[in-house]
Design an enzyme around this catalytic site. Structure first.
Site, mmCIF file in Angstrom:
data_model
loop_
_atom_site.group_PDB
_atom_site.id
_atom_site.type_symbol
_atom_site.label_atom_id
_atom_site.label_comp_id
_atom_site.label_asym_id
_atom_site.label_seq_id
_atom_site.Cartn_x
_atom_site.Cartn_y
_atom_site.Cartn_z
ATOM 1 N N GLU A 72 -50.488 47.035 52.903
ATOM 2 C CA GLU A 72 -50.555 46.766 51.454
ATOM 3 C C GLU A 72 -51.923 46.270 51.024
ATOM 4 O O GLU A 72 -52.332 46.477 49.889
ATOM 5 C CB GLU A 72 -49.479 45.753 51.057
ATOM 6 C CG GLU A 72 -49.322 45.599 49.562
ATOM 7 C CD GLU A 72 -47.982 45.002 49.161
ATOM 8 O OE1 GLU A 72 -47.935 44.377 48.097
ATOM 9 O OE2 GLU A 72 -46.988 45.171 49.889
ATOM 10 N N ASP A 123 -45.714 44.884 52.464
ATOM 11 C CA ASP A 123 -44.908 43.661 52.508
ATOM 12 C C ASP A 123 -43.430 44.002 52.681
ATOM 13 O O ASP A 123 -42.919 44.955 52.081
ATOM 14 C CB ASP A 123 -45.097 42.854 51.221
ATOM 15 C CG ASP A 123 -46.475 42.208 51.164
ATOM 16 O OD1 ASP A 123 -47.187 42.237 52.189
ATOM 17 O OD2 ASP A 123 -46.846 41.687 50.094
ATOM 18 N N TYR A 162 -45.839 34.450 55.828
ATOM 19 C CA TYR A 162 -45.805 35.175 54.554
ATOM 20 C C TYR A 162 -45.482 34.246 53.379
ATOM 21 O O TYR A 162 -44.494 33.512 53.413
ATOM 22 C CB TYR A 162 -44.756 36.290 54.648
ATOM 23 C CG TYR A 162 -44.711 37.190 53.453
ATOM 24 C CD1 TYR A 162 -45.729 38.103 53.217
ATOM 25 C CD2 TYR A 162 -43.654 37.129 52.551
ATOM 26 C CE1 TYR A 162 -45.691 38.942 52.112
ATOM 27 C CE2 TYR A 162 -43.604 37.953 51.451
ATOM 28 C CZ TYR A 162 -44.628 38.862 51.234
ATOM 29 O OH TYR A 162 -44.586 39.681 50.123
#
Length: 724
Positions: free
Chosen positions: A9, A105, A310
């Site tokens: 991403e 993601d 994350y």
């Protein structure tokens, strides 16, 4: 030799994956190795076409064109990132690429980023999925050893498409209808409008609040203060006359008898690990950071420094398969200020978090934000990054220590037939609090002196206490995030099922988008800041009068999320969901068209727009005052004043900068005024470097630059309107 193409991403994540996979050969927008090619998006590279993409007639904003219902929806590459899209497309179409590994993601929006690129590039090669929650070398290796079949995420992709199409159909049409009908820049959406409505509702509660006086009594002894309790256990009464009579009755009593001393052992576990919203709330509470500020800093810790997992997670728990990694993570933070805590844990041999930390059922896409197994170099972190990392590490370490234990002691005193109580605590085990402080005020923390049942205590005085009930506090960014996460108190009259759904699905927006929603509300001037408190503007209040009722309630998001969850679970077809959304959009546009309400600019100045001649409006932006043209077609904007980070030499508050060019001055609320030239001279005399024109320009750009918006489909579709 055939290869697998990995689509990440962001460039930073792609570099990490490429390093682990041994892809060292640099190309145009990709890195290549023996078995893999790694390329990357820049967030969304593809989005829905603007209305004009469905016909030239839609270039002009006209009510008779609404609603616009694309059939089918068109995808287009985003103009600003077209170069990278073409680079990715070229790699996808290579003859030696046998399959695609989606490494965006791990979530609904990440799936959309990748799948839209594949669809726009017309790629039909087999797809696998990398699903990881951190970008450490170990996590990447484990992920590639456990790649998933891309077809398993087809329903998740359909849910993501449904969300994007519904946002377009409802947001674009309602925004165009409002803007054209009232010739003002009025935008609406299923998240931003209910959020604004919550702020307005809170202001309504404050405005309608009528304070009530309440009364109580205290008995003062040499060693403690005892608080009066009535027979129902209440410590306050709204009946002043009753309390005065009681005081008159016992005023002459100079001794009380201890009728009970109760000791209750209590324990308090460490706070939950952080999810994004909780971390944003904590950073705002401690340092008044905006939600966007916290997310940007956290993103750096995740991507650049590999120090945390994350960021965009809505879970405060960990999965059972992570238990084996916890010791390594503790070793990774065995540095500087944490060494005392880590040594204590590592010496114990086995490390086990408190009950409830590991809970597979309470982790959806991503687990809580915790440190990775990589040790960061603290000196390489900025001040903000260090502060945020410190919060995350301490919260993480705290869950491995025992609970905070104390004995709560309550002494009950009888005085003239009335009951008075005093409370205190004796700490028996500091547990996690030895290493981590929440910095929150706690009641009854004082140690109570020893009292014995039957003991007579001399009373020095009995006094009457009083106070007033207070209205609910205004929202700040921290409390607004909490309300967006759980807006149930603003859903009176809605079904229990909807209230339950919005609680289960995380409220208004997602952890990834809430910061952008708040920024968008500031940037469209429907709300403003005064200190840390948030207020609606006249424009915001009028907008809420003009918007159809359904768009103002969090229930709309709850209904959408119910449908999207069903799509993701394979229980509903996207087409059925969109049929309902198109019907809702048609109804919304009809309501706006037939409404007879008026919109009035009540912030008109006497200054004419230099571009079109119409009078300018004065608005309060998040960082200062601006003059904007009232005609949406013109779109002229000009800064009038700006809140800076420079501090007043008198009261130390932040200074406001006004004026233009060499005539710019710093102004403070305390009355201090200072020319820019005098400010520079003062800084130079105090040891700072004199700022040249370039420094000033850089500084002003930094102060006034708008935060980068999340590149979502709806944000892109509305971008032209927001930029005017």
């Amino acid at each position: 030799m055939s290869k697998s193409l990995v689509l990440a991403e962001k460039p930073s994540v792609a570099r990490d994956i490429a390093r682990v996979l041994g892809c060292n050969k640099k190309g145009n927008g990709f890195l290549e190795g023996t078995n893999y090619i790694v390329t990357w998006a820049l967030g969304h590279l593809v989005t829905h076409a603007d209305p004009e993409g469905y016909g030239n007639e839609f270039k002009e904003w006209k009510l008779e064109h609404l609603p616009i219902i694309p059939a089918p929806f068109k995808l287009v590459p985003i103009r600003q990132t077209m170069k990278q899209f073409n680079a990715v497309k070229a790699q996808l179409l290579r003859n030696d690429v046998k399959d695609i590994i989606i490494a965006t993601d791990a979530g609904r929006e990440g799936e959309l980023v990748a799948r839209w690129i594949l669809e726009q590039a017309k790629v039909r090669k087999p797809v696998k999925r990398l699903w990881i929650s951190s970008v450490t070398d170990k996590a990447i290796k484990d992920g590639f050893n456990n790649l998933k079949d891309g077809r398993a995420y087809e329903n998740l992709y359909q849910a993501a498409v449904a969300r994007a199409e519904a946002d377009w159909v409802v947001g674009i049409n309602a925004t165009r209808a409002l803007t054209v009908k009232y010739n003002a820049q009025l935008s609406t959406g299923r998240v931003q409008t209910p959020t604004l409505a919550m702020i307005a509702e809170r202001e309504h509660q404050i405005r309608d609040f009528k304070p009530r006086s309440f009364y109580g009594m205290q008995a003062l002894t040499e060693t403690a203060k005892f608080t009066w309790h009535d027979k129902a256990g209440q410590t306050q009464s709204f009946d002043k006359e009753q309390v005065e009579k009681l005081l008159e009755k016992i005023d002459g009593v100079h001794a009380g008898k201890v009728i009970e001393v109760k000791t209750t052992p209590k324990s308090q576990p460490a706070p939950h690990l952080f999810d994004l919203t909780e971390l944003q709330k904590e950073a705002h509470r401690r340092w008044s950071w905006s939600a966007k500020e916290t997310l940007s800093t956290l993103q750096n810790l995740y991507e650049r420094h590999k120090a945390v997992t994350y960021p965009r997670t809505d879970s405060k728990h960990l999965t059972s398969d992570m238990e084996s990694t916890l010791k390594e993570r503790i070793k990774a933070v065995d540095i500087g200020p944490y060494r005392k805590a880590t040594n204590s844990l590592l010496r114990a041999g086995t490390v086990k978090p408190q009950k409830g930390v590991i809970d597979d059922k309470r982790v959806s896409d991503h687990h809580a934000i915790i440190p990775t197994e990589e040790t960061p170099i603290l000196q390489n972190l900025s001040d903000k990054e260090q502060r945020l990392y410190d919060l995350i590490v301490k919260r993480f370490l705290a869950v491995f220590f025992g609970p905070f234990r104390y004995d709560q002691v309550t002494a009950e005193l009888a005085v003239g037939g009335e009951t008075f109580k005093a409370k205190g605590r004796t700490v028996t085990d500091e547990g996690w609090k030895k290493f981590y402080s929440t910095e929150e005020e706690e009641l009854d923390t004082d140690t109570l002196p020893p009292f014995t049942k039957g003991e007579e205590v001399k009373i020095q005085a009995i006094v009457m206490t009083n106070g007033q009930t207070k209205p609910p506090a205004r929202f700040n960014e921290g409390t607004l995030l909490a309300a967006m996460e759980n807006p149930s108190q603003f859903m009176q009259g809605e079904s229990k099922e909807l209230i339950k759904t919005i609680g289960e699905t995380g409220g208004l927006g997602t952890v990834a988008t809430r910061a952008d929603v708040i920024e968008r509300l500031f940037n469209s001037f429907v709300m403003e800041k005064k200190g840390n408190d948030i207020y609606t503007t006249s424009k915001g209040r009028q907008l809420l009068e003009l918007v159809p009722e359904d768009l103002k309630s969090p229930a709309l998001t709850a209904e959408w999320e119910q449908g999207l969850t069903k799509i993701a679970n394979g229980q509903m077809k996207k087409e059925e969901f969109m049929k309902n959304m198109i019907g809702f959009s048609r109804q919304t546009v009809t309501e706006i068209k037939t409404d007879d309400k008026k919109y009035k600019h009540d912030n008109v100045t006497g200054k004419a727009c230099p571009d079109c001649g119409k009078l300018l409006l004065e608005v309060n932006g998040k960082r200062g005052k601006m003059l904007v043209c009232q005609d949406r077609e013109c779109g002229h904007r000009k800064n009038v004043s700006m809140l800076t980070n420079a501090r007043c030499p008198v009261c130390k508050k932040k200074l406001e900068m006004r004026g233009e060019g060499d005539g710019r001055i710093f102004v403070c609320k305390c009355g201090h005024r200072e020319k820019l030239s005098a400010f520079e001279k003062r800084k130079e005399n105090s040891g700072g470097k004199k700022a040249d024109k370039r420094d000033v320009q850089k500084y002003m750009k930094k102060q006034g630059a708008p935060e980068e918006l999340e590149n979502t489909a709806m944000a892109d579709a509305l971008k032209k309107l927001f930029d005017k």
